[in-house]
Each structure stands twice: as structure tokens, then as C-alpha cells.
Design a protein around this motif. Structure first.
Motif, mmCIF file in Angstrom:
data_model
loop_
_atom_site.group_PDB
_atom_site.id
_atom_site.type_symbol
_atom_site.label_atom_id
_atom_site.label_comp_id
_atom_site.label_asym_id
_atom_site.label_seq_id
_atom_site.Cartn_x
_atom_site.Cartn_y
_atom_site.Cartn_z
ATOM 1 N N PRO A 241 3.381 6.810 11.928
ATOM 2 C CA PRO A 241 3.759 6.491 10.522
ATOM 3 C C PRO A 241 2.981 7.329 9.561
ATOM 4 C CG PRO A 241 2.596 4.685 11.889
ATOM 5 C CD PRO A 241 2.658 5.853 12.887
ATOM 6 N N ASP A 281 11.340 0.013 6.149
ATOM 7 C CA ASP A 281 11.265 0.900 7.030
ATOM 8 C C ASP A 281 9.641 1.338 7.641
ATOM 9 O OD1 ASP A 281 10.847 3.828 8.432
ATOM 10 O OD2 ASP A 281 12.260 4.402 7.002
ATOM 11 N N PRO A 282 9.715 0.882 8.876
ATOM 12 C CA PRO A 282 8.327 1.153 9.576
ATOM 13 C C PRO A 282 7.547 2.231 9.589
ATOM 14 C CG PRO A 282 10.109 0.697 11.392
ATOM 15 C CD PRO A 282 10.787 0.527 9.968
ATOM 16 N N ALA A 285 6.353 1.803 5.935
ATOM 17 C CA ALA A 285 5.689 0.463 5.196
ATOM 18 C C ALA A 285 4.329 0.379 4.817
ATOM 19 C CB ALA A 285 6.467 -0.612 6.289
ATOM 20 N N GLU A 286 3.564 1.247 5.698
ATOM 21 C CA GLU A 286 2.177 1.049 5.589
ATOM 22 C C GLU A 286 1.532 2.521 4.808
ATOM 23 O OE1 GLU A 286 0.267 -1.251 6.686
ATOM 24 O OE2 GLU A 286 2.073 -2.205 7.540
#
Ligand code: PLP
Length: 459
Positions: A241, A281-282, A285-286
Motif C-alpha cells: 500500500p 481503495d485498499p 486507504a492508509e
């Protein structure tokens, strides 16, 4: 009474300096008082306007997005401390800026180090200080950083700056879509990520900044949408990510008659849509999302104040000669890369209610025709002693000017707020002009002189 000022200047004064009547009032103090007390020329910054600018950016950004101040717009320590006090980080682009940010009390991890041409010494300084994030501008820079870090883990998060293809453009000064020294070309951005990681670095962020002085919310939104698309590509490439999406600066302020302020409500609407997509959206998202404006935060607070020294006429034109000019404010003279020289918003600020007379040329004291702050300016017939104020002078003004040219004193800076004015940078002195010099030798240095060896390569 009809407003005698050009409409765009009247609008700016009504929006930012509403206490002004006959005379401009900055931070609760009439400019005549500032000139009397501190002398001219000077820069005055209205602290209340800076507060408004930060507030309006925060009100526009989705919750959680982080705001960094791009300090090249105005590196005054008072600005840095002000923005730090408002919860901003600082974006720097040189060792000198990095040092000033640290000196102003910024935590190293609240610093983003961007900009092309970082030297080995600067990369080492950034790594040792543990700046929060560094933007890689090329694969070569990535390799040099990897060598300098020499296998020890970096505390600094790395983002790659992308020079996008021609699809997303806008802004008066464009930096994407064509050959560019900034960032890596979008067409080979995945390769650059691979090569940086092969050198031993971990690339967790994406940086996109393609143009400054953008007044169209749709142009900004198109760029941001593209930034998120590139960030998804980064995640797909690395299989991790994304850590940071840095969407750059670029928000504009109105300078010229055809320009209107950025539509912050439209921008806020578009941003909340982008934010909803991102959160779903993974890969993103973070991520923390960062904006790093300079101009929008700093410009409107500043007024450059200069006094008329002489009035003369030459072959039918009136010239008002000012005690300030392009050496203090290159951008207002039209010589900071502009192709069309247009007047910054300006006024004879001790006579705001007087109707304009025949157009006047407002020139500085330098021995060059480039030194002109107002071409055919619509002002009342100027008189010796009048004060000319140049608006939108909080960003890219003093700091982006050739202060040494003709050896005039560098102008002081004032912070004015709630009726009180405080000097934040003193006027330059003759000693400032002299003291960094080494006495010229009577004879040229002898062969084998050690002068070169004395050159200090430290940054
Ligand atoms: C100059 C610069 C900014 C600020 O740009 P503005 O147009 O003043 O908002 C932000 N980021 C980087 C990397 C810059 O070089």
C-alpha cells in the motif's frame, strides 16, 4: 462616490484590507504610520490574513489531509513559526531551507525535502537529520542516496516525483508534460521505482506537482485525480500500500484584472469525491495525503511599501521614481520569468479615494529600464512623498529578488497584527554588503596558492 481604484485592486482591498478608507490599513495600522516608524521601502505582513489563509485551506481539504508550508515562498522565521504553530509541516528544497526550518523549531519528521539537484551533502544531511520524507527526483539521485545510506535503514520515507504526461496541465507556469528537470517521466515511472528499489531503497510515496498559480479548481482536481491514479500504479508495482500521496502546491491568488480567486467551494466538493474514492481503495486507504502550498498561504498577507522620491516628465510621460524596485521585488517588476509584463495590483496607498489621473510610470531607483513596478499605472497624479503599495507581496517577493544589485539596503520585514507592528527582519546595513568579502590582494595569488584548499565545501 464611485470607487476610483481599478476594480481588481478595489476588490482585493475590500476582501483583505477592509478597514482602509483614504489610507491603506494593514493589520490595524495605517501604512503611513508604518512608513514613518520603520522607513521605506519595507514589506508588511498582516498576521490576520495569514490566519485566514490557513483556515480557508483547512476548511477546503478533507479531514485528515496534511498541510505543509512550502517555505521558498517566504522563508522568514516568523512565517515558519506561524505555520508550525498552526499544525503545518514545512516543505524545503535546499540544505539552507532545511536548517532554517529546524532552527525555527520544526521537528525533522515534519519536514519534506523536495527539489531537483540535491547534492550528496544535502542527501546526507537529510538522512542524518531524519527528515520525514524525501522526494526522489531521478534514478541517479536514488542511487546516490542509497550509497550514502550505505545499507543502514533510513528514517526518511521516500517518494518519487513524477513528471506527468501532457494530459493534466494547467497553471501559468507549467512543469509537466514536456521535457523537464523535475521528477521522473510518467512513461518510465515504474522503471524508476524498480531501479530505486534495486539500489536498496524502499519507495512508499508518490509526489506530483506540475504547476503554480492555478486559479481553476477543475485543473487542480484533474491533477489530483491523476496523482491518485499514479499512486495506485505505485502500489501495483511495489505490491505494498502507498505511504504518502503528496499533491504539491500550486493554488493561485488573483494578480491581474481578468483573474478571480480560486473557487474553494468547488474545490472542496471535488476533493471530497476524490477522498471517498481513495478511502474505498485498499492501496490508498492508509496513505497520508499531503498538500504543500506556498503562494496561496503567504501571498495575500504581504504589501511592499515604497515611497515616491522624485516625479518627472519625459516626452509626455509622467515618471514617479520610487525608493524601492525590482531589487526587492523582482516578480512585481515582471522580470521573474513572466513573458507578458503586467502590473501587480498596486495603489498610491495614502490616497485611496482619489481618482486616477493620466497613467504614470512607477519606476525603481536602479539604473536599468527593467526596474519598473507600474507600467502606465492608473493612479492619482503622483507626488513626492506618496506611498505606493504593491499587493500580493507575501510570496516570491523579497526572497526571489536580486537584493545585491546596486547595493541598496535590503528591505526590512514587519509583522503587523491587531494594531501592533513588530520588526521581524531588520533593514540591511552597509556592513551586510561588505562583510562577506575577503580583502582584494594587491597582487594576484601566487602559483600554488592554497586559496582553493580553503574553500569550504560544507553545505
Ligand atoms: C514551489 C513548490 C511548492 C509551492 O508552490 P506554490 O505554487 O507556491 O504553491 C510546492 N512544492 C514544491 C516541490 C515546490 O517546488
Amino acid at each position: 462616490m464611485p470607487d476610483p481604484l481599478p476594480p481588481h485592486v478595489a476588490a482585493l482591498i475590500a476582501r483583505r484590507f477592509p478597514d482602509s478608507t483614504e489610507e491603506l490599513v494593514v493589520g490595524g495600522v495605517p501604512v503611513g504610520e508604518l512608513a514613518e516608524r520603520f522607513g521605506t521601502p519595507l514589506f508588511a505582513y498582516d498576521g490576520g490574513i495569514l490566519s485566514d489563509a490557513v483556515r480557508s485551506v483547512r476548511d477546503t481539504l478533507p479531514a485528515g489531509w496534511e498541510l505543509f508550508y512550502s517555505m521558498k515562498a517566504n522563508p522568514a522565521a516568523a512565517f515558519l513559526r506561524f505555520f508550525l504553530g498552526r499544525g503545518c509541516g514545512i516543505e524545503v528544497a535546499s540544505a539552507g531551507e532545511l536548517r532554517q526550518a529546524l532552527d525555527a523549531g520544526c521537528e525533522a519528521n515534519e519536514i519534506i525535502f523536495a527539489g531537483p539537484g540535491k547534492t550528496d551533502a544535502e542527501l546526507r544531511l537529510a538522512a542524518e537529520a531524519g527528515v520525514g520524507e524525501l522526494h526522489l527526483e531521478s534514478v541517479g539521485e536514488a542511487r546516490r542516496l542509497a550509497r550514502i545510506a550505505a545499507g543502514s535503514p533510513l528514517r526518511t520515507r521516500l517518494a518519487v516525483r513524477v513528471n506527468p504526461d501532457a494530459a493534466v496541465q494547467g497553471g501559468a507556469m507549467r512543469m509537466g508534460g514536456r521535457p523537464s528537470p523535475f521528477g521522473v517521466d510518467e512513461e518510465r515511472f515504474e522503471d524508476a521505482v524498480d531501479e530505486s528499489e534495486a539500489a536498496g531503497l524502499q519507495v512508499d510515496g508518490l509526489h506530483l506537482f506540475t504547476g503554480t498559480q492555478i486559479l481553476d479548481a477543475d485543473v487542480l482536481l484533474a491533477q489530483y485525480r491523476h496523482g491518485f491514479a499514479l499512486a495506485r500504479r505505485l502500489a501495483d508495482r511495489t505490491g505494498r500500500p502507498v505511504g504518502t500521496v503528496d499533491l504539491g502546491g500550486g493554488w493561485g491568488v488573483p494578480y491581474f484584472p481578468n483573474e478571480t480567486p480560486l473557487d474553494l467551494l468547488a474545490l472542496a466538493d471535488g476533493l471530497s469525491e476524490l477522498e471517498a474514492d481513495r478511502g474505498a481503495d485498499p492501496r490508498l486507504a492508509e496513505a497520508r495525503v499531503v498538500l504543500e502550498p506556498g503562494r496561496f498561504l503567504a501571498a495575500e498577507a504581504g504589501v511592499y511599501l515604497t515611497r515616491v522620491t522624485d516625479v518627472k516628465s519625459s516626452r509626455g510621460k509622467t515618471f514617479a521614481v520610487l525608493d524601492g524596485g525590482m531589487h526587492h521585488h523582482l516578480a512585481a517588476s515582471g522580470n521573474l520569468g513572466q513573458t507578458i509584463k503586467r502590473n501587480y495590483p498596486l495603489a498610491v496607498v495614502n490616497r485611496l479615494r482619489e481618482a486616477a489621473d493620466a497613467p504614470a510610470e512607477l519606476v525603481g531607483p536602479l539604473c536599468t529600464p527593467l526596474d519598473m513596478l507600474g507600467r502606465a499605472a492608473a493612479v492619482p497624479a503622483p507626488r513626492v512623498g506618496d506611498l505606493v503599495g504593491v499587493f500580493q507581496s507575501g510570496a516570491y517577493a523579497r526572497t526571489a529578488s536580486p537584493l545585491g544589485f546596486l547595493s541598496h539596503a535590503a528591505p526590512p520585514e514587519l509583522w503587523v497584527e491587531a494594531g501592533a507592528a513588530r520588526l521581524i527582519r531588520r533593514r540591511g546595513t552597509p556592513a551586510d554588503l561588505r562583510d562577506d568579502q575577503i580583502d582584494a590582494p594587491d597582487e594576484p595569488p601566487a602559483a600554488g596558492s592554497t586559496d582553493d584548499a580553503e574553500h569550504d565545501p560544507a553545505v
